[in-house]
Write an enzyme that holds these catalytic residues in place. Structure first.
Site, PDB file in Angstrom:
ATOM      1  N   ASN A 140       0.825  -1.204   0.000  1.00  0.00           N
ATOM      2  CA  ASN A 140       0.000   0.000   0.000  1.00  0.00           C
ATOM      3  C   ASN A 140       0.861   1.257   0.000  1.00  0.00           C
ATOM      4  O   ASN A 140       1.577   1.537   0.953  1.00  0.00           O
ATOM      5  CB  ASN A 140      -0.912  -0.024   1.242  1.00  0.00           C
ATOM      6  CG  ASN A 140      -1.646   1.287   1.454  1.00  0.00           C
ATOM      7  OD1 ASN A 140      -1.758   2.112   0.551  1.00  0.00           O
ATOM      8  ND2 ASN A 140      -2.153   1.467   2.655  1.00  0.00           N
ATOM      9  N   CYS A 141       0.741   2.052  -1.067  1.00  0.00           N
ATOM     10  CA  CYS A 141       1.507   3.299  -1.157  1.00  0.00           C
ATOM     11  C   CYS A 141       1.216   4.227   0.017  1.00  0.00           C
ATOM     12  O   CYS A 141       2.107   4.876   0.549  1.00  0.00           O
ATOM     13  CB  CYS A 141       1.155   4.004  -2.467  1.00  0.00           C
ATOM     14  SG  CYS A 141       1.820   5.658  -2.611  1.00  0.00           S
ATOM     15  N   PHE A 142      -0.072   4.279   0.455  1.00  0.00           N
ATOM     16  CA  PHE A 142      -0.433   5.208   1.523  1.00  0.00           C
ATOM     17  C   PHE A 142      -0.194   4.627   2.915  1.00  0.00           C
ATOM     18  O   PHE A 142      -0.439   5.280   3.912  1.00  0.00           O
ATOM     19  CB  PHE A 142      -1.887   5.675   1.354  1.00  0.00           C
ATOM     20  CG  PHE A 142      -2.000   6.804   0.381  1.00  0.00           C
ATOM     21  CD1 PHE A 142      -1.948   8.114   0.798  1.00  0.00           C
ATOM     22  CD2 PHE A 142      -2.105   6.546  -0.975  1.00  0.00           C
ATOM     23  CE1 PHE A 142      -2.022   9.162  -0.102  1.00  0.00           C
ATOM     24  CE2 PHE A 142      -2.186   7.584  -1.888  1.00  0.00           C
ATOM     25  CZ  PHE A 142      -2.143   8.891  -1.451  1.00  0.00           C
ATOM     26  N   LYS A 157      -0.752  10.749   5.484  1.00  0.00           N
ATOM     27  CA  LYS A 157      -0.251  11.070   4.152  1.00  0.00           C
ATOM     28  C   LYS A 157      -1.361  11.652   3.285  1.00  0.00           C
ATOM     29  O   LYS A 157      -2.416  11.049   3.128  1.00  0.00           O
ATOM     30  CB  LYS A 157       0.311   9.786   3.539  1.00  0.00           C
ATOM     31  CG  LYS A 157       0.970   9.929   2.194  1.00  0.00           C
ATOM     32  CD  LYS A 157       1.759   8.655   1.958  1.00  0.00           C
ATOM     33  CE  LYS A 157       2.040   8.414   0.510  1.00  0.00           C
ATOM     34  NZ  LYS A 157       2.720   7.153   0.304  1.00  0.00           N
TER      35      LYS A 157
END
Length: 245
Positions: A140-142, A157
C-alpha cells in the site's frame, strides 16, 4: 525580463484508469520527442481503481474482484514505480516536464514545490514523509510515507507521488486523498488502520485545483494555456491504451 514558458493545462478529466495512464504516458513520450510542451493536468478515476506500480509483482488476489457501490474496481498498471494506490475519493495530478537536474529525489522535491505552496495557500501545511523499514514489504503506497510523499501535521499522508523518466523528460503523477471511503479502504488494505485526512471544511475540488494551478505558475515560472485533448490526440492515446493493456 525573461519570457515565461507556456505550459499546456488539460481540463479536469474523469475516465477509466487505463485511459488516464495512457494519456500520461503519451504526454511523456510526446514531450520527450519535442512534439509537445510541458503539461499540467488533474483527473479522477471512474470507475474507482487500484493502480499498481510498474514493477509491483505481488498483490492480494482478492483485488481482482472488489466491488464498491455496485461497480467493480479496476486494477490498473501505472507506467511509474511505487506501490499500490486506491483511487476513490482522490484527485490525481500529473506534471510532464524536462530540464530538471539532479537525482530522482531532487526532481521530486522540485516538482512537489507547487503542491506544498498551493496547499499552504489553502491553510494546509505539508511536510515530506520518511520511510520506515517496512516500506518494501508494504503493498500500500499510503501505508508508508517516503521522502517523496507529502504528509499532514498529524503524520497522515495526503499526497503519494510516483515518477517516470525518459531521457531528460519526467512524468510525475500523484494521488491527493480528499474523501476516501473508510469501508473500501478496509476491504483493500485489510491489515492496516485507516487514518482519516483532516482538511478544512470549506475546500472543494475546484478550489484545490485553482490553488494548485496558481502555485504551479509561480513555482515553474510559467503561464498556462487551457487546451482539451483533440480528436487526433484521443486517437493516438487510444492506440497507446491498447498497447498498454
Amino acid at each position: 525580463m525573461q519570457n515565461k514558458q507556456v505550459w499546456r493545462l488539460i481540463p479536469l478529466l474523469e475516465t477509466a484508469g487505463n485511459v488516464q495512464m495512457a494519456i500520461d504516458y503519451w504526454l511523456l513520450e510526446q514531450h520527450q520527442s519535442g512534439k509537445h510542451p510541458p503539461t499540467l493536468r488533474f483527473y479522477t478515476w471512474s470507475p474507482p481503481a487500484i493502480s499498481l506500480g510498474y514493477h509491483q509483482k505481488q498483490y492480494p488476489e482478492s483485488w481482482q474482484n472488489l466491488i464498491w457501490q455496485g461497480e467493480k474496481l479496476d486494477l490498473v498498471r501505472r507506467p511509474s514505480g511505487g506501490r499500490a494506490v486506491l483511487h476513490q475519493g482522490d484527485l490525481t495530478y500529473a506534471v510532464v516536464t524536462s530540464g530538471i537536474m539532479g537525482s530522482r529525489l531532487q526532481a521530486y522535491a522540485k516538482i512537489c514545490e507547487f503542491l506544498i505552496q498551493g496547499w499552504r495557500s489553502l491553510g494546509v501545511d505539508l511536510n515530506y514523509g520518511q520511510a520506515g523499514r517496512g516500506y518494501i514489504h508494504n503493498p500500500n503506497c499510503f501505508g508508508t510515507a517516503t521522502g517523496a510523499d507529502l504528509v499532514l501535521a498529524n503524520g497522515s499522508k495526503l499526497i503519494g507521488s510516483a515518477q517516470l523518466r525518459r531521457g531528460e523528460a519526467i512524468l510525475q503523477h500523484g494521488s491527493i486523498r480528499l474523501n476516501p471511503d473508510t469501508d473500501l479502504f478496509g476491504q483493500v488494505f485489510a491489515q492496516e488502520s485507516f487514518t482519516p485526512v483532516q482538511l478544512p471544511q470549506n475546500l472543494n475540488r475546484e478550489t484545490i485545483i485553482d490553488a494548485l494551478i496558481i502555485a504551479a505558475c509561480d513555482c515553474f515560472h510559467m503561464q498556462i494555456e487551457l487546451q482539451p485533448l483533440s480528436e487526433t490526440e484521443w486517437k493516438a492515446i487510444s492506440a497507446q491504451s491498447n498497447l498498454m493493456n
